[in-house]
Design a protein around this motif. Structure first.
Motif, short mmCIF file in Angstrom:
data_model
loop_
_atom_site.label_atom_id
_atom_site.label_comp_id
_atom_site.label_asym_id
_atom_site.label_seq_id
_atom_site.Cartn_x
_atom_site.Cartn_y
_atom_site.Cartn_z
N ASN A 47 0.48 18.99 3.36
CA ASN A 47 -0.10 20.26 3.74
C ASN A 47 -1.09 20.74 2.69
O ASN A 47 -0.81 20.63 1.49
N ASP A 48 -2.21 21.26 3.14
CA ASP A 48 -3.21 21.82 2.23
C ASP A 48 -2.72 23.21 1.81
O ASP A 48 -2.80 24.17 2.57
N ILE A 49 -2.20 23.32 0.61
CA ILE A 49 -1.56 24.56 0.17
C ILE A 49 -2.57 25.64 -0.19
O ILE A 49 -2.19 26.79 -0.41
N HIS A 50 -3.85 25.31 -0.22
CA HIS A 50 -4.87 26.28 -0.60
C HIS A 50 -5.50 26.99 0.59
O HIS A 50 -6.39 27.80 0.42
N LYS A 51 -5.04 26.67 1.80
CA LYS A 51 -5.55 27.33 3.00
C LYS A 51 -4.43 28.11 3.66
O LYS A 51 -3.26 27.73 3.59
N VAL A 57 -3.39 17.21 5.85
CA VAL A 57 -4.52 16.42 5.36
C VAL A 57 -4.00 15.10 4.80
O VAL A 57 -2.89 15.03 4.28
N PRO A 58 -4.79 14.03 4.93
CA PRO A 58 -4.38 12.75 4.35
C PRO A 58 -4.35 12.83 2.83
O PRO A 58 -5.16 13.52 2.22
N GLU A 59 -3.40 12.14 2.25
CA GLU A 59 -3.28 12.14 0.79
C GLU A 59 -3.79 10.84 0.21
O GLU A 59 -4.11 9.90 0.92
N SER A 60 -3.85 10.78 -1.08
CA SER A 60 -4.26 9.61 -1.86
C SER A 60 -5.72 9.23 -1.63
O SER A 60 -6.07 8.06 -1.64
N GLY A 61 -6.58 10.22 -1.43
CA GLY A 61 -8.01 9.95 -1.31
C GLY A 61 -8.62 9.49 -2.61
O GLY A 61 -9.68 8.86 -2.63
N GLY A 62 -7.94 9.75 -3.72
CA GLY A 62 -8.42 9.31 -5.02
C GLY A 62 -8.44 7.79 -5.15
O GLY A 62 -9.15 7.24 -6.01
N THR A 63 -7.65 7.13 -4.30
CA THR A 63 -7.64 5.67 -4.32
C THR A 63 -9.03 5.12 -4.00
O THR A 63 -9.51 4.20 -4.66
N ILE A 64 -9.68 5.69 -3.01
CA ILE A 64 -11.02 5.25 -2.61
C ILE A 64 -12.02 5.61 -3.71
O ILE A 64 -12.92 4.83 -4.01
N LEU A 65 -11.86 6.78 -4.31
CA LEU A 65 -12.75 7.19 -5.40
C LEU A 65 -12.66 6.20 -6.56
O LEU A 65 -13.69 5.74 -7.07
N CYS A 66 -11.46 5.85 -6.97
CA CYS A 66 -11.30 4.89 -8.07
C CYS A 66 -11.85 3.52 -7.70
O CYS A 66 -12.50 2.86 -8.53
N LEU A 67 -11.58 3.08 -6.48
CA LEU A 67 -12.08 1.79 -6.03
C LEU A 67 -13.60 1.74 -6.07
O LEU A 67 -14.20 0.78 -6.54
N ALA A 68 -14.23 2.81 -5.60
CA ALA A 68 -15.70 2.85 -5.58
C ALA A 68 -16.27 2.86 -6.99
O ALA A 68 -17.31 2.24 -7.25
N LEU A 69 -15.63 3.55 -7.91
CA LEU A 69 -16.14 3.60 -9.28
C LEU A 69 -15.95 2.28 -10.01
O LEU A 69 -16.75 1.93 -10.86
N VAL A 70 -14.88 1.55 -9.68
CA VAL A 70 -14.63 0.27 -10.33
C VAL A 70 -15.61 -0.78 -9.82
O VAL A 70 -16.11 -1.60 -10.59
N VAL A 71 -15.89 -0.76 -8.53
CA VAL A 71 -16.80 -1.75 -7.95
C VAL A 71 -18.17 -1.40 -8.42
O VAL A 71 -18.93 -2.13 -8.90
#
Length: 71
Positions: A47-51, A57-71
Motif C-alpha cells: 500500500n502507498d502509505i503517502h496517499k 502499488v508494485p514493490e521492488s522497483g529499485g531492482t530495475i533501477l539498479c539493473l539499469a545503472l549496472v548495465v
C-alpha cells in the motif's frame, strides 16, 4: 588564457557521457512497465502509505533501477 581549440577534447568526449545517461534512462522506461506487471502477478504489492486512498502499488522497483545503472 584558454582558446577555443582547448575545448575540442571536451566536445569529443561528450558522446560517451551522453550515452552513460541515456542508456540507463531508456532501460528504465522500457523495463519498468514490464516489472510492474510481473510484480503484480507475483503479488509483490504494497500500500502507498503517502496517499489518502492507499492504492496498491508494485514493490521492488529499485531492482530495475539498479539493473539499469549496472548495465
Amino acid at each position: 588564457m584558454s582558446s577555443i581549440a582547448d575545448l575540442a577534447p571536451l566536445e569529443s568526449n561528450i558522446f560517451p557521457i551522453m550515452m552513460l545517461v541515456a542508456v540507463p534512462l531508456i532501460l528504465i522506461f522500457a523495463l519498468m512497465p514490464k516489472w510492474k506487471k510481473f510484480a503484480r502477478t507475483k503479488k509483490w504489492i504494497g500500500n502507498d502509505i503517502h496517499k489518502v486512498t492507499r492504492p496498491e502499488v508494485p514493490e521492488s522497483g529499485g531492482t530495475i533501477l539498479c539493473l539499469a545503472l549496472v548495465v
